[in-house]
Design a protein around this motif. Structure first.
Motif, PDB file in Angstrom:
ATOM      1  N   ARG A 195       0.799  -1.189  -0.033  1.00  0.00           N
ATOM      2  CA  ARG A 195      -0.059  -0.028  -0.088  1.00  0.00           C
ATOM      3  C   ARG A 195       0.953   1.305   0.149  1.00  0.00           C
ATOM      4  O   ARG A 195       0.497   2.185   0.524  1.00  0.00           O
ATOM      5  N   VAL A 196       1.972   1.245  -0.326  1.00  0.00           N
ATOM      6  CA  VAL A 196       2.911   2.288  -0.447  1.00  0.00           C
ATOM      7  C   VAL A 196       2.816   2.577  -2.189  1.00  0.00           C
ATOM      8  O   VAL A 196       3.366   1.941  -2.958  1.00  0.00           O
ATOM      9  N   PRO A 197       2.283   3.702  -2.595  1.00  0.00           N
ATOM     10  CA  PRO A 197       2.259   4.030  -3.903  1.00  0.00           C
ATOM     11  C   PRO A 197       3.593   4.091  -4.861  1.00  0.00           C
ATOM     12  O   PRO A 197       4.362   4.883  -4.211  1.00  0.00           O
ATOM     13  N   GLY A 198       3.544   3.455  -5.871  1.00  0.00           N
ATOM     14  CA  GLY A 198       4.753   3.297  -6.526  1.00  0.00           C
ATOM     15  C   GLY A 198       5.760   2.512  -6.146  1.00  0.00           C
ATOM     16  O   GLY A 198       6.863   2.456  -6.986  1.00  0.00           O
ATOM     17  N   LYS A 199       5.609   1.887  -5.044  1.00  0.00           N
ATOM     18  CA  LYS A 199       6.624   0.927  -4.718  1.00  0.00           C
ATOM     19  C   LYS A 199       6.142  -0.517  -4.845  1.00  0.00           C
ATOM     20  O   LYS A 199       5.704  -1.302  -4.135  1.00  0.00           O
ATOM     21  N   THR A 200       6.400  -0.967  -6.061  1.00  0.00           N
ATOM     22  CA  THR A 200       6.375  -2.584  -6.472  1.00  0.00           C
ATOM     23  C   THR A 200       7.281  -3.207  -6.953  1.00  0.00           C
ATOM     24  O   THR A 200       7.272  -4.132  -6.883  1.00  0.00           O
ATOM     25  N   SER A 201       8.251  -2.443  -7.366  1.00  0.00           N
ATOM     26  CA  SER A 201       9.616  -3.284  -7.805  1.00  0.00           C
ATOM     27  C   SER A 201      10.531  -3.312  -6.782  1.00  0.00           C
ATOM     28  O   SER A 201      10.897  -2.313  -6.074  1.00  0.00           O
ATOM     29  N   LEU A 231      20.476  -9.954  -5.956  1.00  0.00           N
ATOM     30  CA  LEU A 231      19.339  -8.804  -5.683  1.00  0.00           C
ATOM     31  C   LEU A 231      19.418  -7.418  -5.250  1.00  0.00           C
ATOM     32  O   LEU A 231      18.800  -6.548  -5.725  1.00  0.00           O
ATOM     33  N   PHE A 232      20.585  -7.124  -4.353  1.00  0.00           N
ATOM     34  CA  PHE A 232      20.919  -6.132  -3.760  1.00  0.00           C
ATOM     35  C   PHE A 232      22.126  -5.524  -4.078  1.00  0.00           C
ATOM     36  O   PHE A 232      22.406  -4.249  -3.808  1.00  0.00           O
ATOM     37  N   GLY A 233      23.073  -6.093  -4.621  1.00  0.00           N
ATOM     38  CA  GLY A 233      24.372  -5.686  -4.678  1.00  0.00           C
ATOM     39  C   GLY A 233      24.330  -4.335  -5.849  1.00  0.00           C
ATOM     40  O   GLY A 233      24.695  -3.549  -5.407  1.00  0.00           O
ATOM     41  N   PRO A 234      23.679  -4.744  -6.861  1.00  0.00           N
ATOM     42  CA  PRO A 234      23.790  -3.612  -7.970  1.00  0.00           C
ATOM     43  C   PRO A 234      23.265  -2.078  -7.349  1.00  0.00           C
ATOM     44  O   PRO A 234      23.543  -0.967  -7.372  1.00  0.00           O
ATOM     45  N   THR A 235      22.041  -2.145  -6.578  1.00  0.00           N
ATOM     46  CA  THR A 235      21.482  -0.991  -5.930  1.00  0.00           C
ATOM     47  C   THR A 235      22.292  -0.497  -4.760  1.00  0.00           C
ATOM     48  O   THR A 235      22.480   0.729  -4.461  1.00  0.00           O
ATOM     49  N   VAL A 236      22.718  -1.516  -3.976  1.00  0.00           N
ATOM     50  CA  VAL A 236      23.705  -1.057  -2.765  1.00  0.00           C
ATOM     51  C   VAL A 236      25.114  -0.190  -3.336  1.00  0.00           C
ATOM     52  O   VAL A 236      25.432   0.801  -3.054  1.00  0.00           O
ATOM     53  N   ILE A 269      12.507  -0.647  -4.789  1.00  0.00           N
ATOM     54  CA  ILE A 269      12.306  -0.396  -3.242  1.00  0.00           C
ATOM     55  C   ILE A 269      13.518  -0.571  -2.098  1.00  0.00           C
ATOM     56  O   ILE A 269      14.053   0.409  -1.574  1.00  0.00           O
ATOM     57  N   ALA A 270      14.629  -1.432  -2.967  1.00  0.00           N
ATOM     58  CA  ALA A 270      15.945  -1.734  -2.455  1.00  0.00           C
ATOM     59  C   ALA A 270      16.524  -0.391  -2.231  1.00  0.00           C
ATOM     60  O   ALA A 270      17.401  -0.098  -1.290  1.00  0.00           O
ATOM     61  N   ALA A 271      16.856   0.279  -3.581  1.00  0.00           N
ATOM     62  CA  ALA A 271      17.601   1.309  -3.934  1.00  0.00           C
ATOM     63  C   ALA A 271      17.074   2.369  -2.914  1.00  0.00           C
ATOM     64  O   ALA A 271      17.978   3.082  -2.412  1.00  0.00           O
ATOM     65  N   GLU A 272      15.961   2.671  -2.809  1.00  0.00           N
ATOM     66  CA  GLU A 272      15.715   3.864  -2.104  1.00  0.00           C
ATOM     67  C   GLU A 272      15.534   3.543  -0.590  1.00  0.00           C
ATOM     68  O   GLU A 272      16.163   4.515   0.284  1.00  0.00           O
ATOM     69  N   LEU A 273      15.324   2.481  -0.296  1.00  0.00           N
ATOM     70  CA  LEU A 273      15.535   1.935   1.350  1.00  0.00           C
ATOM     71  C   LEU A 273      16.904   2.127   1.641  1.00  0.00           C
ATOM     72  O   LEU A 273      17.266   2.781   3.135  1.00  0.00           O
ATOM     73  N   THR A 274      18.065   1.662   0.823  1.00  0.00           N
ATOM     74  CA  THR A 274      19.487   1.966   1.134  1.00  0.00           C
ATOM     75  C   THR A 274      19.738   3.316   1.588  1.00  0.00           C
ATOM     76  O   THR A 274      20.362   3.661   2.439  1.00  0.00           O
ATOM     77  N   ALA A 275      19.221   4.203   0.465  1.00  0.00           N
ATOM     78  CA  ALA A 275      19.506   5.791   0.551  1.00  0.00           C
ATOM     79  C   ALA A 275      18.802   6.206   1.820  1.00  0.00           C
ATOM     80  O   ALA A 275      19.331   6.951   2.738  1.00  0.00           O
TER      81      ALA A 275
END
Length: 420
Positions: free
Chosen positions: A65-71, A179-184, A75-81
């Motif tokens: 239920r977070v608008p625009g947060k489906t990928s 999963l997370f290496g590229p965004t981190v 999600i991982a990229a923004e959460l890291t930041a």
């Protein structure tokens, strides 16, 4: 004064332990701030602790239920930041331009647990600040060891049979890196930090802390990783039980408690699950307490043998029930074990199957087969859990559950910061 920033992005089971640690750190004279989801502002505020809200409400994210947060990558990229920014803000520095704080921030430690992308962001902040770093695992199954297999990750293909544990952990590392290496690493580049080859081992660091009870979730020493097991991070819950609950408990025999905390049951209709668990308790001649929680358990009829409760003191309640049926979160499991109450674990995700296996292996409860209980399956599980043998084993194990884990960890964290 020594300062500690505690970061945890996850459900209540991920937040309660860092609250317990924060209180112990404060008792030792440290200045503490928490970075946790905004869902838990009231919980943290009631403990008298300052916090910085971290990312989106976890319940909204968990239920889509977070608008625009489906990928997942987005999600991982923004959460890291967001985790990096929250820790920087909690540390109280002006480190907004992305460079490493000159000389480091004196007398500061960062401790993180919860979602891996958020932990990676917290570690990036610790590096930028020059702070001491510690990763905390809330389950043995998250730390690489030749003595056990890793907790399963959604989407990861593993050999059907024959692979040893080290091979499974190597596959786990590769999966998490994909999963997370590229965004981190994209985030690390954006703040002037070098890339990392293995994000899992990077966030673990050299000396992870293991916040589990040595009896309930033991760690076997290995040359692969230098782990310090502290015991579970618990705090004493002094809240009185609600008046209607006290009245209900006094009105008859000990009920069965059924609740799944901050865990929605996968693909299940709350009304059907409510009917099933009430029918199972009645089949065993027991009254029932329904913990509403995220699973949305609710009354099924007007029978006076059922009461619905919200967030209540489990430490007090579990000593007064016949059995506790729950999802198998680390905190709920250790609280039930410490209360000496038989358990039925209905694991959903993450480390919950591990805890279900431990409870069953210790003979203090039952691991339910499948994530959605039916009247038949839960009746069978309760038949075993309520047997004299399981009741006696649960009661006998209870005194061995340690309650000093947060105190042990607090001293270790402050020792890592250095002398005052």
């Amino acid at each position: 004064m020594k300062r500690v920033v505690l970061s945890s992005y996850g459900s209540r089971g991920d937040v309660e332990p860092v609250v317990a640690l924060a209180l112990r750190l404060r008792e030792l004279g440290a200045e503490v701030r928490l970075c946790v989801p905004p869902d838990f502002a009231e919980l943290v505020g009631a403990a008298g602790l300052p916090m910085v809200a971290l990312a989106w409400p976890i319940r909204a994210l968990a239920t889509g239920r977070v608008p625009g947060k489906t990928s997942l990558p987005d999600i991982a990229a923004e959460l890291t930041a967001l985790a990096d920014a929250a820790v920087i803000a909690a540390a109280g520095t002006e480190e907004a331009d992305g460079g490493t704080a000159a000389g480091g921030v004196r007398d500061l430690a960062v401790v993180a647990t919860g979602s891996l992308p958020a932990v990676a962001g917290a570690r990036a902040a610790a590096e930028r600040l020059g702070a001491a770093w510690a990763f905390a695992a809330l389950s043995t199954s998250y730390l690489p060891s030749p003595h056990q297999a890793p907790a399963p990750w959604p989407g990861q293909e593993v050999p059907a049979e024959g692979a040893d544990n080290r091979t499974l952990w190597d596959l786990n590392s590769a999966h998490l890196q994909a999963l997370f290496g590229p965004t981190v690493n994209a985030h690390r580049a954006s703040v002037g930090l070098p890339a990392v080859d293995g994000v899992r081992d990077h966030v673990h660091g050299d000396h992870p802390l293991l916040a589990t009870d040595p009896v309930l979730g033991p760690w076997r020493e290995t040359s692969d990783l230098d782990v310090t097991q502290t015991g579970a991070w618990l705090r004493t819950d002094e809240r009185p039980l609600p008046a209607d609950l006290v009245t209900f408990l006094a009105a008859g025999s000990a009920p069965v408690y059924v609740g799944f905390g901050s865990m929605p049951l996968r693909g299940a209709d709350p009304a059907e699950v409510s009917r099933a668990v009430v029918a199972a308790a009645r089949a065993r001649g027991r009254r029932v307490l329904l913990g509403s929680g995220w699973a949305g358990l609710a009354p099924v009829d007007k029978g006076d043998d059922v009461l619905v409760v919200g967030d209540v003191n489990h430490q007090a309640l579990f000593r007064r029930v016949a059995a506790a049926v729950h999802h198998g979160g680390a905190g709920t499991t250790v609280t039930a074990a410490g209360a000496g109450v038989p358990q039925v674990l209905v694991p959903q995700v993450a480390d919950q199957p591990y805890w279900a296996g431990r409870v069953a292996g210790l003979g203090i409860g039952v691991a339910h087969d499948g994530p959605v209980p039916t009247a038949e399956s839960l009746t069978a599980a309760l038949t075993t859990a309520l047997s004299p043998t399981v009741r006696e084993r649960a009661a006998a194990l209870a005194p061995s559950i340690r309650t000093d884990g947060a105190a042990v960890a607090a001293k270790l964290v402050l020792d890592a910061v250095g002398p005052a």
